[in-house]
Design a protein around this motif. Structure first.
Motif, PDB file in Angstrom:
ATOM      1  N   THR A  36     -19.738  16.662 -57.900  1.00 18.40           N
ATOM      2  CA  THR A  36     -18.820  15.992 -58.818  1.00 18.40           C
ATOM      3  C   THR A  36     -19.117  16.372 -60.257  1.00 18.40           C
ATOM      4  OG1 THR A  36     -19.023  14.098 -57.326  1.00 18.40           O
ATOM      5  CG2 THR A  36     -17.773  13.765 -59.353  1.00 18.40           C
ATOM      6  N   ALA A  48     -12.873   9.951 -55.502  1.00 21.01           N
ATOM      7  CA  ALA A  48     -14.301   9.704 -55.727  1.00 21.01           C
ATOM      8  C   ALA A  48     -15.095   9.509 -54.436  1.00 21.01           C
ATOM      9  CB  ALA A  48     -14.482   8.492 -56.638  1.00 21.01           C
ATOM     10  N   CYS A  86     -16.353  12.789 -52.807  1.00 21.26           N
ATOM     11  CA  CYS A  86     -17.155  13.660 -53.675  1.00 21.26           C
ATOM     12  C   CYS A  86     -18.580  13.121 -53.720  1.00 21.26           C
ATOM     13  CB  CYS A  86     -16.609  13.663 -55.106  1.00 21.26           C
ATOM     14  SG  CYS A  86     -14.968  14.361 -55.299  1.00 21.26           S
ATOM     15  N   HIS A 113     -22.796  11.591 -60.765  1.00 18.81           N
ATOM     16  CA  HIS A 113     -21.480  11.495 -60.115  1.00 18.81           C
ATOM     17  C   HIS A 113     -20.595  10.527 -60.911  1.00 18.81           C
ATOM     18  CE1 HIS A 113     -18.557  10.741 -56.817  1.00 18.81           C
ATOM     19  NE2 HIS A 113     -18.816   9.459 -56.973  1.00 18.81           N
ATOM     20  N   GLU A 114     -21.122   9.346 -61.192  1.00 16.00           N
ATOM     21  CA  GLU A 114     -20.354   8.325 -61.925  1.00 16.00           C
ATOM     22  C   GLU A 114     -20.041   8.783 -63.349  1.00 16.00           C
ATOM     23  OE1 GLU A 114     -18.036   5.214 -62.537  1.00 16.00           O
ATOM     24  OE2 GLU A 114     -18.903   5.704 -60.592  1.00 16.00           O
ATOM     25  N   LEU A 133     -17.149  11.180 -63.203  1.00 15.05           N
ATOM     26  CA  LEU A 133     -15.881  10.484 -62.950  1.00 15.05           C
ATOM     27  C   LEU A 133     -15.345   9.868 -64.234  1.00 15.05           C
ATOM     28  CD1 LEU A 133     -16.742   8.743 -59.546  1.00 15.05           C
ATOM     29  CD2 LEU A 133     -15.328  10.793 -59.890  1.00 15.05           C
ATOM     30  N   LYS A 134     -16.220   9.248 -65.023  1.00 13.57           N
ATOM     31  CA  LYS A 134     -15.807   8.641 -66.292  1.00 13.57           C
ATOM     32  C   LYS A 134     -15.319   9.709 -67.272  1.00 13.57           C
ATOM     33  CE  LYS A 134     -18.724   4.577 -65.920  1.00 13.57           C
ATOM     34  NZ  LYS A 134     -19.958   3.927 -66.366  1.00 13.57           N
ATOM     35  N   GLU A 151     -11.850  10.765 -66.201  1.00 15.70           N
ATOM     36  CA  GLU A 151     -10.871   9.741 -66.555  1.00 15.70           C
ATOM     37  C   GLU A 151     -10.499   9.834 -68.035  1.00 15.70           C
ATOM     38  OE1 GLU A 151     -11.673   6.101 -63.451  1.00 15.70           O
ATOM     39  OE2 GLU A 151     -13.099   6.350 -65.083  1.00 15.70           O
ATOM     40  N   VAL A 209      -8.798   9.304 -61.334  1.00 16.72           N
ATOM     41  CA  VAL A 209      -9.874   9.136 -60.367  1.00 16.72           C
ATOM     42  C   VAL A 209      -9.478   8.023 -59.389  1.00 16.72           C
ATOM     43  CG1 VAL A 209     -12.297   8.505 -60.047  1.00 16.72           C
ATOM     44  CG2 VAL A 209     -11.627   9.966 -61.977  1.00 16.72           C
ATOM     45  N   ARG A 244     -10.573   5.539 -56.730  1.00 17.07           N
ATOM     46  CA  ARG A 244     -11.833   4.856 -56.386  1.00 17.07           C
ATOM     47  C   ARG A 244     -11.650   3.993 -55.162  1.00 17.07           C
ATOM     48  NH1 ARG A 244     -15.847   5.157 -60.386  1.00 17.07           N
ATOM     49  NH2 ARG A 244     -15.108   6.036 -62.303  1.00 17.07           N
TER      50      ARG A 244
END
Length: 173
Positions: free
Chosen positions: A122, A146, A149, A157-158, A161-162, A165, A171, A173
Motif C-alpha cells: 500500500t 483498503a 491491500c 498502510h494507514e 491510505l490517508k 484520500e 479509499v 474501507r
C-alpha cells in the motif's frame, strides 16, 4: 463504460518471501475473491528486478534482493496467476508509466468508468500507481480497496491510505 481492476505486485517475495508479511499473506484469499467477482477488465503489475538489483538506487536504499526476474519470488502467487487473462505489466520501479499509458490509450478507445487498485505494498507500489493513474486520468474515479491491500507495516498502510484520500483517491474501507 469499462471498469478496471489493477492487482499490484501480488508476488511471492511480497507475500511470504524476502519482503513478506503476515498482513500480505492474509489478503491473498480476499484478492482472489475480488478478481473472481470483478465485473470488468483485470490487469496485473509485476515488480521486476535484474540480478544487479543491489547496484540500483532502489537496491542501495532497500538492500534486500527481491522479485529478481525468473525467480520463484518474482512469480505472481499461483492461485492469482491462474485467474490472469493478460500478461502482467512488468515494472522496474514503484509506479508503472506503462500501466498509465496503457490505460490512457484504453480510455481514449472506450471510456473507463473507474479504476480500483488492490495489492502490495500500500505504502510503496499501490500509492505510486494510484497517484500516477490520478495524474494521467484525472477525471476517472480511482479507488483503493483498503481491505485488499497490505503495507510494509499496518501503520505505513494507514498513512498511505490517508495520503491517497488527500489526493482525491477514494479509499474503500
Amino acid at each position: 463504460m469499462k471498469h478496471i481492476l489493477i492487482v499490484v505486485d501480488m508476488q511471492n517475495d511480497f507475500i511470504d518471501g524476502a519482503l513478506g508479511t503476515k498482513e500480505a499473506v492474509a489478503i491473498v484469499p480476499k484478492v482472489e475473491d475480488k478478481i473472481r467477482n470483478f465485473d470488468g477488465e483485470v490487469f496485473f503489475t509485476r515488480d521486476t528486478h535484474e540480478t544487479w538489483y543491489l547496484e540500483t538506487q532502489e537496491g542501495k536504499n532497500l538492500p534486500v534482493p527481491h522479485c529478481i526476474r525468473g525467480t520463484e519470488g518474482w512469480q505472481i502467487r499461483k492461485e492469482l496467476d491462474a485467474l490472469r487473462k493478460t500478461e502482467p505489466i512488468d515494472k522496474e520501479t514503484f509506479g508503472s508509466t506503462d500501466l498509465a499509458a496503457d490505460l490512457l490509450a484504453l480510455h481514449e478507445d472506450e471510456e473507463i468508468g473507474s479504476i480500483t487498485l488492490v495489492g502490495l505494498c500500500t505504502d510503496i507500489c499501490v500509492i505510486s500507481n494510484a497517484l500516477l493513474l490520478k495524474a494521467t486520468l484525472p477525471e476517472v474515479p480511482i479507488y483503493v480497496d483498503a481491505a485488499y491491500c497490505a503495507g510494509v507495516t499496518p501503520e505505513s498502510h494507514e498513512n498511505a491510505l490517508k495520503a491517497m484520500e488527500a489526493c482525491q483517491i477514494k479509499v474503500m474501507r
